[in-house]
Design a protein around this motif. Structure first.
Motif, PDB file in Angstrom:
ATOM      1  N   GLU A  97     -23.438 -49.692   0.034  1.00  0.00           N
ATOM      2  CA  GLU A  97     -23.428 -48.270   0.372  1.00  0.00           C
ATOM      3  C   GLU A  97     -22.447 -47.536  -0.536  1.00  0.00           C
ATOM      4  O   GLU A  97     -21.352 -48.015  -0.818  1.00  0.00           O
ATOM      5  CB  GLU A  97     -23.004 -48.087   1.821  1.00  0.00           C
ATOM      6  N   GLY A  98     -22.854 -46.371  -1.010  1.00  0.00           N
ATOM      7  CA  GLY A  98     -21.975 -45.560  -1.864  1.00  0.00           C
ATOM      8  C   GLY A  98     -21.912 -45.998  -3.306  1.00  0.00           C
ATOM      9  O   GLY A  98     -21.075 -45.504  -4.064  1.00  0.00           O
ATOM     10  N   SER A  99     -22.791 -46.892  -3.727  1.00  0.00           N
ATOM     11  CA  SER A  99     -22.747 -47.402  -5.105  1.00  0.00           C
ATOM     12  C   SER A  99     -22.995 -46.294  -6.130  1.00  0.00           C
ATOM     13  O   SER A  99     -23.864 -45.443  -5.946  1.00  0.00           O
ATOM     14  CB  SER A  99     -23.793 -48.500  -5.300  1.00  0.00           C
ATOM     15  N   HIS A 100     -22.251 -46.366  -7.219  1.00  0.00           N
ATOM     16  CA  HIS A 100     -22.381 -45.379  -8.288  1.00  0.00           C
ATOM     17  C   HIS A 100     -23.796 -45.346  -8.847  1.00  0.00           C
ATOM     18  O   HIS A 100     -24.313 -44.270  -9.189  1.00  0.00           O
ATOM     19  CB  HIS A 100     -21.392 -45.705  -9.405  1.00  0.00           C
ATOM     20  N   VAL A 126     -16.637 -53.520   0.154  1.00  0.00           N
ATOM     21  CA  VAL A 126     -16.842 -54.968   0.042  1.00  0.00           C
ATOM     22  C   VAL A 126     -18.011 -55.391   0.925  1.00  0.00           C
ATOM     23  O   VAL A 126     -17.884 -55.425   2.155  1.00  0.00           O
ATOM     24  CB  VAL A 126     -15.574 -55.744   0.443  1.00  0.00           C
ATOM     25  N   PRO A 127     -19.165 -55.715   0.344  1.00  0.00           N
ATOM     26  CA  PRO A 127     -20.301 -56.157   1.159  1.00  0.00           C
ATOM     27  C   PRO A 127     -20.099 -57.578   1.664  1.00  0.00           C
ATOM     28  O   PRO A 127     -19.498 -58.415   0.988  1.00  0.00           O
ATOM     29  CB  PRO A 127     -21.488 -56.086   0.190  1.00  0.00           C
ATOM     30  N   ASP A 128     -20.600 -57.840   2.860  1.00  0.00           N
ATOM     31  CA  ASP A 128     -20.567 -59.177   3.445  1.00  0.00           C
ATOM     32  C   ASP A 128     -21.693 -59.998   2.814  1.00  0.00           C
ATOM     33  O   ASP A 128     -22.853 -59.569   2.811  1.00  0.00           O
ATOM     34  CB  ASP A 128     -20.770 -59.067   4.954  1.00  0.00           C
ATOM     35  N   PRO A 129     -21.408 -61.180   2.258  1.00  0.00           N
ATOM     36  CA  PRO A 129     -22.478 -61.995   1.667  1.00  0.00           C
ATOM     37  C   PRO A 129     -23.634 -62.254   2.631  1.00  0.00           C
ATOM     38  O   PRO A 129     -24.796 -62.328   2.192  1.00  0.00           O
ATOM     39  CB  PRO A 129     -21.757 -63.289   1.286  1.00  0.00           C
ATOM     40  N   ALA A 130     -23.343 -62.374   3.929  1.00  0.00           N
ATOM     41  CA  ALA A 130     -24.413 -62.578   4.904  1.00  0.00           C
ATOM     42  C   ALA A 130     -25.326 -61.356   4.976  1.00  0.00           C
ATOM     43  O   ALA A 130     -26.559 -61.487   5.114  1.00  0.00           O
ATOM     44  CB  ALA A 130     -23.820 -62.878   6.275  1.00  0.00           C
ATOM     45  N   GLU A 131     -24.762 -60.155   4.868  1.00  0.00           N
ATOM     46  CA  GLU A 131     -25.570 -58.936   4.873  1.00  0.00           C
ATOM     47  C   GLU A 131     -26.418 -58.854   3.598  1.00  0.00           C
ATOM     48  O   GLU A 131     -27.558 -58.378   3.628  1.00  0.00           O
ATOM     49  CB  GLU A 131     -24.669 -57.707   4.980  1.00  0.00           C
ATOM     50  N   VAL A 132     -25.856 -59.303   2.487  1.00  0.00           N
ATOM     51  CA  VAL A 132     -26.617 -59.320   1.236  1.00  0.00           C
ATOM     52  C   VAL A 132     -27.817 -60.250   1.378  1.00  0.00           C
ATOM     53  O   VAL A 132     -28.944 -59.915   0.981  1.00  0.00           O
ATOM     54  CB  VAL A 132     -25.720 -59.740   0.062  1.00  0.00           C
TER      55      VAL A 132
END
Length: 349
Positions: A97-100, A126-132
């Protein structure tokens, strides 16, 4: 015949003694950069014949632990060329979220590559690897995943840093799912300084990395995309399609080489000054999430942000109002301790 006007004094915090906290892109070239630009050997880079560009590309590739690099005018171009390399039309880009690549690159992923974003939550960037992993799509009934993209540091989250263990875990997800992994590393040198690790410790985890030279490192223009030799060969074509062939670009690349040599040494002082300013803002009554102040960027909340920023500008301090109650401050190497003191006096008023 009238004499040419003197060059700006590089020791000043950018223009006419103003304290410019709008971005780390506002710096002017150092004397060493100007000298290198004036004497750089050049050739036609579209033909791959500019020796200074070739030296810059090789040096960024070496520092990042990759095979090859390609110099481009901007980080937006390097990011979008990378997405074009890794995806096919109709696929998704998994990003925080909010990525350039979504917020500030004007829909180019859809316009040029025909792909759309799939956002994952990213507290403090910081994304959670599980969410990825949950975001990955292979079903015939949905748009398939094409690439995973991270941003380090994460601009909109406040210049926050992705820990190495998170990057490695997401690398494992990408490998297991058969997906390439791209890094928007516009400020990856800041991330390396904050983590106190060599740059390659971060960047070698990725298939491609966009490295900006004109932010904290202080060069006037340019970013470099790094990856495999084969990928950079294809990237050269996409760069040309986007109008990024700059011909005798060694004049610009020369400043980039100086930035790579000198810029990393400035970053910890930028981070120190950002922490000082953030704590001062809190004491002055601004709302600042100090946990998010990890590098050189500060987001502060206050009412009537645009009017406040206009008032500060009239007193010689520039900052970006990004909404009705949000202001961003960015530290860079041409903000000295003395300039910071002057800014804090204005911001306190």
């Amino acid at each position: 015949m009238s004499q040419a006007a003197p060059l700006p004094t590089d020791s000043l915090p950018t223009n006419s003694g103003r304290v410019d906290l709008r971005s780390d892109t506002v710096t002017v070239p150092t004397p060493a950069m100007r000298e290198a630009m004036a004497t750089a050997p050049v050739g036609d880079d579209v033909y791959g014949e500019d020796p200074t560009v070739n030296a810059l590309q090789a040096e960024v590739a070496r520092l990042t632990g990759h095979e090859a690099g390609l110099f481009m005018p901007s980080g937006s171009m390097t990011n979008q060329v990378a997405l074009a390399l890794h995806t096919r039309r109709g696929e998704e880009v998994i990003c925080a979220e909010g990525s350039h690549i979504y917020e500030w690159e004007l829909g180019m992923m859809a316009t040029f590559s025909g792909v759309v974003p799939r956002f994952v939550p990213a507290p403090l960037g910081v994304p959670d690897p599980a969410e990825v992993r949950l975001a990955v799509r292979h079903s015939i009934h949905q748009s398939p995943s094409g690439v995973i993209s991270l941003e380090n540091t994460h601009n909109k989250a406040g210049g926050t840093v992705i820990p190495l263990e998170v990057i490695r875990a997401i690398r494992e997800v990408a490998h297991a799912e058969g997906l390439p992994l791209h890094l928007d590393g516009a400020r990856v040198f800041n991330a390396a300084a904050a983590l106190n690790v060599p740059l390659a410790e971060i960047t070698r985890q990725f298939d491609t990395v966009s490295v900006c030279l004109s932010k904290g490192l202080g060069a006037p223009v340019g970013s470099v995309l790094v990856g495999s030799k084969a990928a950079m060969g294809q990237a050269h074509r996409y760069r040309k399609m986007m109008g990024g062939g700059m011909r005798q670009a060694g004049i610009l690349a020369a400043a980039g080489l100086v930035a790579l040599r000198d810029g990393p040494h400035w970053l910890r002082d930028d981070h120190r000054r950002a922490r000082t300013l953030a704590e001062h803002l809190v004491e002055a009554g601004y709302t600042v999430d100090l946990e998010a102040v990890q590098t050189n960027i500060i987001y502060a909340r206050l009412p009537d942000a645009a009017a406040k920023a206009q008032g500060w500008a009239e007193k010689g301090v520039l900052a970006n109002a990004l909404g009705p109650d949000s202001v961003r401050f960015v530290l860079h190497h041409q903000i000295t301790d003395e300039a910071l003191e002057r800014a804090m006096k204005v911001l306190k008023g």
